[in-house]
Design a protein around this motif. Structure first.
Motif, PDB file in Angstrom:
ATOM      1  N   TYR A  93      48.478  69.061   9.006  1.00 39.28           N
ATOM      2  CA  TYR A  93      48.124  67.679   9.306  1.00 39.28           C
ATOM      3  C   TYR A  93      48.407  66.784   8.105  1.00 39.28           C
ATOM      4  CZ  TYR A  93      45.103  63.648  10.391  1.00 39.28           C
ATOM      5  OH  TYR A  93      44.615  62.398  10.613  1.00 39.28           O
ATOM      6  N   ALA A  95      47.381  63.437   6.693  1.00 42.75           N
ATOM      7  CA  ALA A  95      46.344  62.416   6.863  1.00 42.75           C
ATOM      8  C   ALA A  95      46.882  61.015   6.640  1.00 42.75           C
ATOM      9  CB  ALA A  95      45.185  62.693   5.909  1.00 42.75           C
ATOM     10  N   GLN A  97      49.611  59.747   7.645  1.00 42.62           N
ATOM     11  CA  GLN A  97      50.278  59.257   8.854  1.00 42.62           C
ATOM     12  C   GLN A  97      49.503  59.587  10.123  1.00 42.62           C
ATOM     13  OE1 GLN A  97      53.066  57.420   8.633  1.00 42.62           O
ATOM     14  NE2 GLN A  97      53.037  57.639   6.397  1.00 42.62           N
ATOM     15  N   ASP A  98      48.346  60.259   9.950  1.00 45.33           N
ATOM     16  CA  ASP A  98      47.584  60.744  11.111  1.00 45.33           C
ATOM     17  C   ASP A  98      48.513  61.490  12.063  1.00 45.33           C
ATOM     18  OD1 ASP A  98      45.471  61.206  12.843  1.00 45.33           O
ATOM     19  OD2 ASP A  98      45.727  59.304  13.906  1.00 45.33           O
ATOM     20  N   ASP A  99      49.207  62.487  11.512  1.00 44.17           N
ATOM     21  CA  ASP A  99      50.247  63.183  12.262  1.00 44.17           C
ATOM     22  C   ASP A  99      50.139  64.683  12.038  1.00 44.17           C
ATOM     23  OD1 ASP A  99      52.440  63.614  13.841  1.00 44.17           O
ATOM     24  OD2 ASP A  99      53.915  62.817  12.416  1.00 44.17           O
ATOM     25  N   ARG A 121      53.671  62.878  16.329  1.00 41.56           N
ATOM     26  CA  ARG A 121      53.524  61.442  16.550  1.00 41.56           C
ATOM     27  C   ARG A 121      54.823  60.823  17.039  1.00 41.56           C
ATOM     28  NH1 ARG A 121      50.195  57.466  15.927  1.00 41.56           N
ATOM     29  NH2 ARG A 121      48.556  58.804  15.091  1.00 41.56           N
ATOM     30  N   PRO A 301      48.345  63.062  18.638  1.00 39.77           N
ATOM     31  CA  PRO A 301      48.948  61.745  18.391  1.00 39.77           C
ATOM     32  C   PRO A 301      49.790  61.250  19.554  1.00 39.77           C
ATOM     33  CG  PRO A 301      49.161  63.121  16.453  1.00 39.77           C
ATOM     34  CD  PRO A 301      48.624  63.997  17.543  1.00 39.77           C
TER      35      PRO A 301
END
Length: 333
Positions: A93, A95, A97-99, A121, A301
């Motif tokens: 993960y 963090a 890019q929240d991906d 994502r 995502p």
């Protein structure tokens, strides 16, 4: 033909244990063999034949199927099967890019090595131009020297070589935010030659059967990337795979003892056996894959993106309707 590939969720605490069979979404439609490759923040990564990966959240039921046929078509024959062959892979993960990212190292038909990354994502594969640590040279990508499955920890994927006696400075780290390689040195006192990686209580750990073939050595790095913080624990279990810590900070794992006991065990840090669970699916061979899974309601995502797109389309549709009904009034004026 009966499919013998099964997945179990085992729930353990200090006093009790239970289990249930879980059915991945693709098993319901078309039963097939699969391999659990990894886990990250409530998601499980599977390999499904012939050349698919599936990311699945058992709690919410959301899933994503990913093809890596582009690697198969361009790779040195026979095409690699991630999780079955010895090509490096990892799941983690980012963090920033929240991906969620999938990493695959592979060799093409011309003998050139590649590191590819799939973003959940953007729903796409990209080739990474990441610099391999120079002192490792081609050995990093000489896949047979490495455990293929990487461990996601502290924002990075970690791999360990089969023989740390020869490559003591070669615990490989790939930072998912910086997209760069680095290394961690193993403890000098390491007496085992074929260790594996684990995460215990928020710390990186190395474990392997001791050379005396009676104990399992567990080296825990109390402070990440601080070499002097390596701490040794010895478990009197012939083949012990640490999985997590109990609420009392005792070590929970799976294995078998020299006297023939098989199952899940809880030991304290002094090596005293506190609990043995022998009525679970752990009677399966110890070579079966074990991963620590924490339930989560987090969406993929791609699910968030789909919802945002639908919301945007609704807003556009509402705007069009509004303009359609208001325009005649303007015309009258």
């Amino acid at each position: 033909m009966k499919n013998e590939t099964m997945a179990y969720l085992v729930y353990l605490d200090d006093n009790d244990a239970s289990e249930k069979v879980v059915c991945p979404p693709f098993q319901k439609k078309a039963p097939s063999n699969f391999v659990v490759l990894g886990f990250c923040r409530g998601f499980i990564l599977f390999h499904r034949r012939p050349h698919f990966l599936v990311v699945w959240n058992p709690l919410t039921g959301s899933s994503k199927r990913i093809s890596y046929s582009h690697i198969v078509h361009r790779s040195k024959p026979p095409g690699p099967r991630i999780g079955y062959d010895v090509y490096l892979h990892g799941f983690g993960y980012d963090a920033s890019q929240d991906d969620y990212l999938l990493l695959v190292a592979w060799c093409d038909c011309e003998g050139q090595y590649h590191l590819d990354c799939f973003s959940l994502r953007t729903n796409s594969w990209v080739n990474l131009d990441a610099a391999v640590p120079k002192h490792l040279g081609i050995q990093l990508l000489g896949f047979r020297y490495w455990h293929s499955g990487g461990l996601f920890f502290n924002g990075a994927v970690h791999w360990v070589p089969w023989d740390l006696k020869d490559y003591r400075d070669a615990i490989i780290i790939f930072d998912l935010m910086e997209m760069t390689f680095s290394t961690i040195s193993a403890p000098e006192q390491l007496s085992c030659s074929s260790p594996s990686l684990a995460q215990l209580g928020g710390c990186l750990a190395l474990y392997s059967r001791n050379d005396d073939c009676r104990n399992t050595d567990i080296w825990v790095m109390k402070e990440y990337k601080v070499h002097s913080s390596w701490t040794l624990y010895q478990i009197p279990c012939k083949d012990f795979r640490p999985l997590c810590l109990s609420s009392n900070r005792d070590i929970i794992g799976r294995g078998y003892t020299s006297c023939g006991k098989t199952g899940y065990f809880i030991y304290n840090v002094r090596g005293d056996l506190l609990k043995h669970f022998n009525s679970l699916c752990c009677q399966l061979p110890c070579r079966e894959r074990n991963n620590v899974y924490t339930e989560s309601l987090l969406p993929l995502p791609s699910d968030i993106k789909d919802k945002d797109n639908k919301k945007k389309m609704k807003e556009i549709g509402h705007q069009v309707d509004h303009e359609y009904f208001e325009q005649p009034d303007v015309a009258k004026g």
